[in-house]
Design an enzyme around this catalytic site. Structure first.
Site, PDB file in Angstrom:
ATOM      1  N   ASP A 493      -2.509 -16.943  -7.736  1.00  0.00           N
ATOM      2  CA  ASP A 493      -1.961 -15.986  -6.788  1.00  0.00           C
ATOM      3  C   ASP A 493      -2.600 -14.640  -7.146  1.00  0.00           C
ATOM      4  O   ASP A 493      -3.107 -14.478  -8.263  1.00  0.00           O
ATOM      5  CB  ASP A 493      -0.434 -15.944  -6.957  1.00  0.00           C
ATOM      6  CG  ASP A 493       0.229 -14.981  -5.996  1.00  0.00           C
ATOM      7  OD1 ASP A 493      -0.276 -14.860  -4.873  1.00  0.00           O
ATOM      8  OD2 ASP A 493       1.231 -14.365  -6.367  1.00  0.00           O
ATOM      9  N   ARG A 678      -5.429  -1.761  -0.947  1.00  0.00           N
ATOM     10  CA  ARG A 678      -4.465  -2.337  -0.007  1.00  0.00           C
ATOM     11  C   ARG A 678      -4.203  -1.268   1.051  1.00  0.00           C
ATOM     12  O   ARG A 678      -3.797  -0.151   0.711  1.00  0.00           O
ATOM     13  CB  ARG A 678      -3.186  -2.694  -0.781  1.00  0.00           C
ATOM     14  CG  ARG A 678      -2.050  -3.186   0.079  1.00  0.00           C
ATOM     15  CD  ARG A 678      -2.018  -4.691   0.133  1.00  0.00           C
ATOM     16  NE  ARG A 678      -0.862  -5.174   0.870  1.00  0.00           N
ATOM     17  CZ  ARG A 678       0.272  -5.564   0.276  1.00  0.00           C
ATOM     18  NH1 ARG A 678       0.387  -5.526  -1.031  1.00  0.00           N
ATOM     19  NH2 ARG A 678       1.262  -6.026   1.009  1.00  0.00           N
TER      20      ARG A 678
END
Length: 1243
Positions: A493, A678
């Site tokens: 992940d 992000r």
């Protein structure tokens, strides 16, 4: 008949099963009873171990309507068999959600069992016109399946979702609750709402453990040895078995208690249940059924079931399910519009669903209206119940080692069978008494199949588990430690695993007049206070105050704190005073100090600034499916409301007016995402003045989230964890492939993959972008090349060589491209391009925007091409994948990770190489111990078989010395070697039935056989040899034995133990056990060298010293105890030479021939084109040429020339190497056609 007798339940699901119907057959049962008596209960045991034989042996086929017994078989790769008993219950209706006239019925007894209605009818006579119906059902793995006459199959009732009701339907039909009668009726089907983890009694656990085939075999061995008066070893085995059983029972009991405690907190609580519009009654949570309405208390509770929120808002801590300790805001289920018309589904509507076991921290509500939720699922059907069920009934561990171990044991049983027949024939020829024949022939079986094998095999795993615990890795499935040694691919992940959990605000980039302003570092500026951009940052979130502290999503927290604003929530008193709900209010921080000297900006008066309060009227929570969240707000004093939106930039831009989105939007966004930032986009819209407060509460979010004005971008930095890059480099060097599976943006994920070294700087990334079919357009995949695509335009450069070795995989040299795809693309390819799925996963490295169930699906696809898959995640959305992978490692110690086989207390990926190292060490230890125990049984078998030929045997104390002093001590200490300090490129073999291991075992058997036969024959050729008697004195050869002594027999040695052959074979075989133990106990490259394992070294040295002592300097007391006879000193010297030569040959066969020559040139799979980079600098050209010629010759000799790869992913790699059109060319599209042949055309 055949078509009727097979049914499939749970079709298409993970627990899909085939079902057959049976009814008991009297004559078969009598036959089985007779067979059980004749076999002393063994037949019954066999039928217990094989449920399918038990059912088929005692029952006959029948249709499902008459079936009393069901035989079930799972359809997965394990094909497990189960037996289930069919029960019958009486009820006024056939299904829980059928419309049944209960008005005329008496209240059902709470027990609602099989005779409930019959009793009611008998006593009250009110069922004269309502005939109760019989319903057949069975229970399997804590789940009830009911017979349905319509579909003629068994079905599972999960809850309210079964009726496929819309969200609006739930509001209209269930928001006021159900009657007590209807509740009692439904409880007949759903039973008590409880996740009942019954802790079995120790007696039950003991019986189940003792009925294990190995323990039964040990019992058989102990009885046999007792019949032979061989009590000492029998006692030792019993003692070992008791310790093993006690340890096992303690572990199992502890896990049951832990699981019971985990669910006990919410199993039985008092709840308020709504009856009608206003009535509220107190009840136990165990009484709840789907359709009940429960009132959520303002001060919170632990949810006893899954329920859909229909009134009010809740703040929930879902860490027990998701592993994320961040509180989540749950809003009420939509009751109108397009959202309200959608069919309710717990997965799709999880933002409106309160899950069992989660903690409701606080609630918000309208005045006069309670916070209500409709019960959707109860008991084991809840999300928590499913989690507990997966722990209670795990899938068996499918590992080649265990399958091969049973195959190997079958071979040993075959060898034992030969010895069994040989012994019987030999004994009959020599007219041995029948009792002796039976005991000795059965004894050969206990010699060949060692009863101590399970304990010895378990020891290595237990030691590995302890070592893992010391480095902070906890394991709930010890058998999987060995599987970790075979991992050749690990999925990671991203957020919280490879990168830090939190995000830091890097900067903001606002839009002014339709174009981007220069980036700004912070939002806390006087000039920005009154801008829509900062207002959006301050209002568009799901933060809440818990005990005075701001709490919520870390991203929301960072964003809100960056504004410097403050948030205030209404108290319960304030809420009660106002008719509408009091909104959460945000305002600039400087309002607190409004009396201070504040520099005004934008001609804003102090009074204006102090009234700059914004109330959050409605929240549309973040949805991972929609990739956005929005809020409706009103500024104090304003007549109109505003909508603010934040989310994934691509999604937000698509909801904005085109003229408000800057032309450079795509380039700017890519610029940030390529650097690994992000990015979140913000948008704003002024709503119509006529919109009232109450109207907003019922509006569909799609009506709000449209025609927005683009405000700009928030750029967040997600830093890599310090350890990530180093760990991934170690894994790559160890020939372990790494993948990233994340819910984040594609370009951000690719950037992080480059930063951490998953993708090297010189390697290309091919982004697969798939679209589903639309109108007449078929599904398509467009291939986009990022970076370096221009350099590689020639055909030669595109046909990249794919290395096929299992052992050497120099990624830097041969993997010059990687695929990357999003969750949407993965879904389209899986559905419309099934032939491409396996080809893509062979070289795919980045999977972005993946939903939790897609992560699990990906793991399954990787397993389908024979990868041994590891999954490392923080437990949040990875639960399914962590369970499905061969080895799941959770970095979260919260309850959700209970389903993961491994949990790390360190929150970074450094635990992964540690686990693989320990797994490899444990796997090699298992092989060592198995080989040693196999050799021990064969060596002893050879000795006994040779001695049987002269009607002799090993003595009881000789057996005892070998079995306890040598075998047990060595078997338990050779497992103590710790793991090697670093990961190497070579992986240990995964199978016992593999070339190297078979060569090792067979050559050692042959070596031991040759030397035992040599000693057996040689001793009989000695000049002093005679048939031994008590008067024999071979030690003193000068005083020859008298001729008549040949006929003297010893009354004390009726078993003929004392003789020269026995003594010679005892000495040689004892040294053979030690020699094979030492050559099998290998160190580098998977374990630390044996000389660092001091208990093993001390044991070996001590045993060697003792054996040499009693052989060269006999001690009468020891000789008498071990029933050894005296032999001349010259023969003792000869035996020493034989022992040394035997050990040297063993060492040469194992180390020189196997490890150096055969492993290097034949069994290692690096012969198919080893890159120059992988060859150490010290190896010169002539050496390489010799290796190549040697490899070619030995490959031909061992029939391994052009051997087809064993695993699927290597087959695929071979096929792709020959495919001129792979990888797809830049800027081409692949279209799906009806025949599933794919056509690539330039875009």
């Amino acid at each position: 008949m055949k078509t009727r007798e097979l049914k499939i339940i749970n079709q298409g699901l993970e627990d899909e099963m085939e079902v057959w119907g049976y009814r008991p057959c009297l004559w078969k049962m009598m036959l089985v009873g007779f067979g059980t008596l004749c076999s002393g209960g063994l037949l019954l045991l066999l039928l217990y171990w094989r449920p399918e034989w038990g059912v088929k042996g005692t029952c006959t086929h029948t249709n499902f309507r008459d079936a009393q017994i069901l035989l079930l078989r799972s359809t997965d790769e394990f094909r497990q068999w189960f037996r289930a008993k069919v029960h019958v219950m009486l009820a006024p209706g056939k299904r829980p959600f059928d419309s049944v006239d209960l008005q005329t019925t008496a209240q059902l007894p709470n027990g609602g069992g099989e005779h409930a209605f019959a009793a009611t009818q008998e006593h009250h006579g009110i069922f004269a016109h309502v005939q109760p119906v019989q319903i057949h059902y069975f229970t399997h793995h804590s789940t009830k399946y009911y017979w349905n006459d319509v579909i003629e199959n068994f079905e599972l009732y999960k809850g309210l979702e079964d009726v496929k009701m819309s969200c609006a339907g739930i509001h209209s039909d269930y928001s006021s609750g159900i009657s007590k009668l209807l509740q009692d009726y439904r409880r007949l089907f759903f039973e008590e709402n409880e996740i009942a983890v019954r802790v079995p009694s120790l007696f039950k656990l003991l019986i189940k453990e003792v009925l294990n085939p190995f323990y039964i075999f040990q019992l058989f061995s102990v009885i046999l040895w007792s019949a032979e008066d061989y009590y000492y070893y029998a006692t030792a085995i019993v003692f070992m078995s008791i310790i093993s059983i006690a340890t096992s029972l303690y572990t199992i009991k502890k896990q049951y208690v832990m699981l019971h405690d985990m669910v006990a907190a919410h199993s039985v609580v008092r709840v308020s249940v709504g009856r009608g519009n206003k009535d509220v009654e107190q009840a136990m949570s165990t009484d709840l059924v789907p359709g009940d309405v429960i009132i959520i208390p303002a001060n919170g509770t632990i949810m006893p079931c899954d329920a859909a929120l229909v009134h009010g808002t809740c703040i929930v801590n879902e860490s027990t399910l998701t592993g994320e300790s961040v509180p989540v805001t749950k809003t009420s289920l939509p009751s109108s519009g397009e959202d309200g018309a959608r069919t309710y589904n717990t997965e799709e509507h999880k933002r409106h669903t309160l899950f069992c076991g989660t903690h409701i921290i606080q609630t918000r509500f309208y005045t006069g209206e309670l916070v209500k939720a409709v019960v959707v699922r109860t008991g084991f059907n809840t999300e928590k119940g499913q989690l507990v069920r997966s722990i209670l009934y795990p899938k068996p561990t499918d590992f080649k080692l265990y399958r091969d171990a049973y195959l190997f044991l079958l071979c040993l049983v075959g060898v034992a069978g030969i010895g069994f027949i040989y012994t019987i024939i030999l004994s009959i020829v020599n007219q041995v008494p029948a009792k002796t024949i039976i005991i000795e022939s059965l004894d050969i079986i206990t010699i060949t199949v060692p009863p101590a094998l399970p304990a010895a095999m378990t020891a290595g795993i237990v030691y590995a588990q302890r070592r893992l615990k010391r480095v902070g890795i906890f394991c709930i499935s010890p058998q999987r430690i060995n599987m970790c040694g075979q991992l050749n691919l690990v999925c990671f992940d991203k957020t919280g695993t490879l990168t830090e959990d939190g995000l830091d605000l890097w900067g903001i980039q606002r839009v002014e007049d339709g174009s981007f302003s220069p980036p700004e570092v912070e939002a806390v500026k006087d000039s920005l206070v009154n801008t829509a951009f900062v207002t959006c940052m301050a209002t568009c979130h799901s933060l809440t105050k818990i005990e005075g502290e701001l709490s919520g999503d870390p991203l929301d927290l960072k964003m809100f704190n960056a504004t410097g604003w403050i948030l205030e929530e209404p108290t319960e008193e304030e809420t009660a005073l106002h008719n509408p709900i009091m909104p959460t209010v945000v305002r600039p921080h400087r309002q607190v100090g409004a009396n201070q000297n504040i520099r005004q900006t934008h001609n804003m008066e102090l009074s204006e600034l102090s009234s700059y309060e914004i109330g959050i009227v409605r929240q549309f929570p973040f949805s991972s499916a929609l990739q956005r969240m929005s809020v409706v707000v009103r500024r104090l004093g304003e007549k109109h409301m505003d909508a603010y939106l934040k989310g994934a930039p691509e999604v937000v831009a698509s909801l904005c007016k085109e003229d408000t989105v800057p032309e450079t939007f795509t380039e700017t966004l890519e610029g940030y995402t390529r650097q690994g930032f992000r990015v979140i986009a913000l948008a704003h819209r002024q709503l119509e003045s006529k919109l009232s407060w109450h109207k907003v509460q019922s509006l569909n979010r799609d009506l709000i989230e449209t025609g927005m004005e683009f405000l700009g971008l928030i750029v967040m930095q997600n830093k890599l964890k310090e350890e990530s890059a180093g760990v991934l480099r170690d894994l790559r060097q160890a020939n372990i492939r790494t993948l990233m599976v994340t819910g984040d943006n594609m370009l951000t994920a690719i950037s992080v993959a480059r930063d951490c070294g998953m993708i090297q700087s010189h390697e290309r990334v091919i982004i697969a972008d798939a679209l589903p079919p639309k109108d007449i357009q078929p599904a398509s995949i467009t291939w986009h090349y990022t970076e370096n695509a221009a350099q590689n335009t020639s055909k030669d450069n595109q046909a990249v060589e794919i290395k096929l070795e299992e052992e050497v995989h120099d990624e830097q040299q041969d993997q010059s491209y990687h695929f990357a795809m999003s969750g949407r693309t993965f879904a389209v390819i899986t559905e419309h391009f099934p032939q491409l799925v396996q080809k893509l996963v062979l070289r795919a490295t980045v999977f972005a925007r993946m939903a939790p169930d897609q992560k699990t699906q990906l793991v399954e696809v990787l397993q389908s091409v024979d990868y041994t898959v590891g999954m490392c995640g923080d437990g949040a959305n990875d639960c399914g994948a962590l369970k499905r992978a061969h080895s799941g490692i959770s970095l979260s110690e919260l309850e959700a990770s209970v389903a993961s086989p491994f949990t790390s207390s360190t929150s970074n990926i450094s635990c992964v190489p540690n686990l693989i190292r320990e797994g490899r060490a444990a796997l090699i230890t298992s092989f060592c111990v198995f080989k040693f125990m196999a050799l021990y049984s064969i060596i002893q078998y050879l000795s006994v078989t040779l001695l049987y030929s002269i009607l002799s045997n090993l003595g009881d104390f000789q057996f005892l010395f070998i079995d306890i002093a040598i075998i047990l001590i060595i078997a338990f200490t050779m497992s103590l070697n710790p793991a090697w300090k670093e990961l190497v490129w070579r992986r240990p073999p995964s199978s016992l039935i593999s070339g190297p291991l078979l060569f090792s075992v067979l050559t050692q058997i042959l070596n031991c056989l040759v030397f035992q036969i040599l000693v057996f024959l040689l001793v009989r050729q000695q000049s002093w040899y005679e048939i031994w008697t008590p008067l024999s004195n071979a030690c003193n050869v000068s005083s020859a034995s008298l001729p008549h002594s040949l006929n003297v027999t010893s009354p004390h040695d009726h078993k003929n133990i004392r003789n020269y052959e026995n003594t010679s074979l005892f000495y040689v075989s004892s040294f053979q056990y030690l020699a094979v133990a030492i050559v099998f106990s290998k160190g580098k490259p998977f374990r630390q060298p044996s000389y660092k394992n001091w208990p093993f070294m001390l044991s070996c040295i001590g045993l060697y010293a003792f054996l040499f002592l009693i052989m060269l300097y006999p001690v009468p007391a020891i000789d008498s105890f071990l029933e050894i006879v005296c032999v001349p000193h010259d023969w003792r010297i000869t035996l020493v030479i034989i022992v040394i030569v035997n050990a040297a040959v063993s060492f040469m066969l194992e180390t020189l021939v196997l490890d150096i020559i055969l492993w290097r040139l034949v069994f290692s799979q690096d012969k198919q084109g080893v890159k120059q980079a992988t060859v150490p600098p010290s190896v010169d050209a002539p050496q390489m040429a010799n290796d190549r010629w040697g490899s070619a010759f030995l490959s031909w000799l061992f029939c391994r020339k052009n051997k087809v790869p064993r695993v699927r992913y290597m087959h695929l790699a071979l096929e792709l190497q020959e495919d001129p059109d792979w990888p797809p060319r830049p800027s081409t599209a692949t279209y799906a056609s009806a025949s599933q042949s794919h056509l690539s055309v330039p875009v």
